[in-house]
Design an enzyme around this catalytic site. Structure first.
Site, short mmCIF file in Angstrom:
data_model
loop_
_atom_site.label_atom_id
_atom_site.label_comp_id
_atom_site.label_asym_id
_atom_site.label_seq_id
_atom_site.Cartn_x
_atom_site.Cartn_y
_atom_site.Cartn_z
N ARG A 72 -24.06 57.60 85.58
CA ARG A 72 -23.21 58.61 86.20
C ARG A 72 -22.90 59.79 85.27
NH1 ARG A 72 -18.44 55.78 88.38
NH2 ARG A 72 -19.79 55.30 90.15
N ARG B 76 -9.10 47.31 77.44
CA ARG B 76 -8.70 48.69 77.19
C ARG B 76 -8.16 49.37 78.44
NH1 ARG B 76 -13.50 52.17 76.79
NH2 ARG B 76 -13.03 52.71 78.94
N ASN C 33 -10.17 62.66 82.35
CA ASN C 33 -10.18 61.36 83.02
C ASN C 33 -9.75 61.47 84.47
OD1 ASN C 33 -10.97 60.17 80.63
ND2 ASN C 33 -8.99 59.25 80.17
N ARG D 270 -27.17 56.11 78.10
CA ARG D 270 -26.67 57.44 77.73
C ARG D 270 -27.13 57.72 76.30
NH1 ARG D 270 -22.91 58.50 81.73
NH2 ARG D 270 -21.66 56.73 82.44
N HIS E 8 -14.44 50.07 72.96
CA HIS E 8 -15.57 50.02 73.88
C HIS E 8 -16.38 48.73 73.81
CE1 HIS E 8 -19.57 51.45 75.49
NE2 HIS E 8 -18.75 51.97 76.39
N HIS F 151 -28.21 48.58 82.28
CA HIS F 151 -27.08 48.93 81.41
C HIS F 151 -27.17 48.22 80.06
CE1 HIS F 151 -22.61 49.08 80.44
NE2 HIS F 151 -22.87 50.34 80.75
N TYR G 69 -16.45 55.75 69.49
CA TYR G 69 -16.26 54.51 70.25
C TYR G 69 -16.42 53.31 69.32
CZ TYR G 69 -17.19 57.23 74.56
OH TYR G 69 -17.16 58.14 75.59
#
Length: 690
Positions: free
Chosen positions: A412, A571, A49, A382, A599, A442, A475
């Site tokens: 990304r 979160r 992270n 993704r 998530h 997205h 997630y």
């Protein structure tokens, strides 16, 4: 904006809030009740992270320092002030991280038979084995670079492992040796397992760092090696592609990707024993300052230790959990028609990872195999390098289905993976588009068009998470399989906007960024505030990853002042300040950090008893509202709505094991309660599992 309390900023600093989240992740590693190898995993996650934090957030902050040094943000700080606070916080976090690893986790692992053998501790037999490994597997791949006018400082790859070697003496050409750089090849493993008979432990390893440091002197025969010290540099990894100026986004992005790993340096990590003159030399080479430098007592890249978490020791990991396939999909046979019949009968809610992602795979597999399915349309943000789902879409296209895939190339760190999938899809005749210029796609949605009784009927999947089976096991996300005509028709309209041209299309059920999602959420918040002012019951609950958008925060502050009780489960980053008298005393902010990564995005409004519930792909951030294509979809079925309310909020607000509550000063404190211990993740595994 509401009036700020005297001397207090209205918003929390984004970077500091993100670091607070990583402190909560590290707290999972600090908790002795967490299984040992999971403790190590959390240490590695923090390291990973922080890499991204420097690559993206610190890079952005440095850019603000250059462009707007005197601008005071809503957090009350200039870029220089924010940078100083952030650097101090990171140094403290990294110190905690290494102290925990060296003082607690590694000794405990050694006691369990999992050891890192340092060169200073090798016995003669281990030394001989290590030397053989170095000469056989490592030394042929190394290219030592002695620095002199003919050998300038090498171009260093982002986050690569390097060594700076201090030397003395003259070489064969009479050149006086001083400094050499040795780059560790990326192809080499960072951990090398030692044979058990040599280790004396079931799982003994040596670090590549130890191997190189022990024998690197053999690369410089006839010279005296004064010291060898590991280091790595982190670079700005944000891509810049002017989407409005390019004619082929994929080609432009591929060109930019080749330079990503050589952006401006933003962090230098060095061995804690590195002499000051070598530290200064590296800082000068990369135009970095002392505050940008991190002296560490251990590997410069802790995330490489994640390999140890794969050691075959289930007793040192969380108990295995296998998500069940929920009804009705557990009863659906291998005939595609049976799955579509089940979805047509009623909407089906999936809650990952407590419930299996398999029904989503089966839904798309059925679409690919069913001769009555005419077309499949799907968004991909993704999905992973070895994606079963993408293979299904390839098979569907080969079978003659009309397959349309909106691939987000600007996801990304997944850009190259998505480019590769886009190429493969095009090769088999699928329609591949890259969304809308300057707006990342997205939204998570798939539509299947099936011919039934001479007419086309739509089936759909919508979700809060990516089409990524691996992360669906880690997630927490909601998904909906539906044949609801209103939802499906709206989704078709969104796909038409993404693939074609035309005016904004009116949607009946969905809210969509960048058009209606922001104004829709503002309207729902204001409605609760009006109800509270009128003395009616009101309530807002929202669950998301990040909360940053200033108007939404302003509306929440106003709603709080009107008397609306607001519970936010955020979160990660949260700029809103909860519990501030006169500003937000009716707002509570919780963060839940545990076995799974929270998530899902869920939004609840009492709505005078209607209890409006939306699931969404969007956080409450500027980018999600205004610079992305996102959707929020309502849950109509009352039974499913109750499930969402309970599983997203009721149980989460009961948690007193994984939950943290934001304090008015922005710090977080563990939720304490005299009630019986309640662990949200454990509870939902028991409730939804088998």
């Amino acid at each position: 904006m509401p009036t700020r309390p005297p001397g207090e900023p209205l918003l929390m600093n984004r970077e500091l809030s993100l670091l607070k989240f990583n402190e909560r992740v590290l707290a999972m590693a600090e908790n002795p009740k967490t299984p040992l190898l999971e403790r190590l995993r959390y240490v590695c996650i923090v390291s990973s992270n922080l890499d991204e934090f420097f690559e993206i957030r610190i890079s952005s902050l440095k850019e603000q320092q250059r462009q707007s040094p005197n601008l005071v943000g809503s957090d009350g700080m200039t870029p220089d002030q924010a940078f100083d606070c952030v650097q101090q916080a990171v140094h403290e976090l990294v110190g905690r991280q290494y102290n925990l690893l060296n003082d607690e986790i590694l000794p405990a692992m050694h006691a369990e038979g999992i050891s890192l053998h340092h060169a200073s501790e090798w016995n003669p037999q281990q030394q001989e084995w290590a030397r053989d490994v170095f000469h056989r597997d490592v030394m042929p791949l190394l290219t030592p670079i002695g620095l002199d006018p003919a050998h300038p400082f090498p171009r260093v790859y982002n986050k690569s492992l390097n060594f700076i070697v201090s030397l003395s003496g003259a070489d064969a050409f009479g050149r006086q040796a001083s400094i050499a750089i040795v780059q560790a090849p990326r192809a080499l493993p960072r951990l090398i397992k030692m044979p058990q008979e040599l280790s004396g432990q079931p799982d003994g390893y040596i670090l590549l760092t130890s191997l190189l440091r022990a024998f690197v002197g053999e690369l410089f025969p006839g010279l005296e090696m004064l010291g060898c010290y590991q280091w790595r540099v982190t670079r700005n990894s944000d891509l810049f592609v002017d989407e409005e100026e390019v004619t082929n986004l994929r080609h432009a992005l591929q060109g930019e990707l080749s330079q990503r790993n050589f952006g401006a340096a933003v962090r230098l990590e060095i061995d804690k024993l590195t002499p000051p003159e070598l530290e200064t030399f590296l800082q000068r080479e990369f135009s970095l300052k002392p505050d940008d430098t991190y002296r560490v007592p251990g590997p410069v890249n802790l995330s490489r230790l994640m390999q140890l978490c794969n050691t075959a020791r289930p007793d040192l990991l969380f108990p295995d959990y296998r998500a069940p396939v929920p009804a009705p999909f557990d009863r659906v046979g291998d005939k595609p028609a049976e799955l579509f019949e089940a979805v047509a009968e009623r909407d089906c809610l999936l809650h990952h990872p407590y419930q299996s992602f398999q029904p989503v795979i089966d839904f798309l597999t059925a679409a690919a195999l069913d001769p009555d399915v005419m077309a499949i349309k799907q968004t991909i943000y993704r999905t992973g390098e070895d994606s079963e789902l993408m293979k299904i879409l390839l098979a569907a296209a080969r079978a003659g289905k009309e397959v349309t895939v909106v691939v987000e190339l600007m996801a990304r760190f997944d850009e190259q993976t998505n480019i590769n999938w886009a190429s493969k899809l095009e090769e088999v005749g699928a329609h591949v588009v890259y969304g809308v210029v300057a707006h990342k796609t997205h939204a998570k949605m798939a539509v299947v068009l099936r011919r039934e009784k001479g007419r086309l009927r739509r089936y759909a999947h919508l979700g809060t998470g990516n089409y990524h089976p691996r992360t669906a096991r880690l997630y927490t996300d909601f998904g909906l399989l539906t044949a609801d005509p209103k939802l499906c028709e709206d989704m078709d309209k969104v796909f038409a906007q993404l693939t074609g041209l035309g005016a904004r299309r009116a949607l009946k059920s969905l809210m969509q960024s960048p058009f209606t999602l922001h104004e829709g959420m503002v309207s729902l918040i204001r409605a609760e505030a009006r109800a509270a002012k009128a003395g009616k019951r009101s309530r807002i609950m929202a669950k998301m990853n990040s909360l940053l958008e200033e108007q939404i925060i302003e509306e929440l502050y106003k709603a709080s002042q009107a008397g609306v009780k607001i519970d936010l489960i955020v979160r990660g980053v949260c700029a809103l300040r909860a519990g501030v008298p006169g500003l937000s005393e009716n707002i509570r902010v919780r963060s839940i950090v545990g076995r799974f990564l929270e998530h899902s995005r869920v939004f609840y409004f009492y709505a005078e008893g209607e209890e409006t519930v939306y699931l969404s792909s969007a956080d409450w951030m500027d980018r999600n509202f205004f610079r992305r294509v996102e959707i929020a979809f309502p849950i109509y079925d009352k039974t499913l709505k109750k499930r969402v309310i309970d599983e997203a909020f009721t149980y989460a607000l009961r948690d007193n094991q994984l939950a943290w509550q934001q304090q008015p000063d922005g710090d977080y404190a563990r939720v304490k309660s005299r009630r019986e211990p309640f662990n949200l993740h454990q509870f939902l595994m028991q409730k939804l599992g088998v």
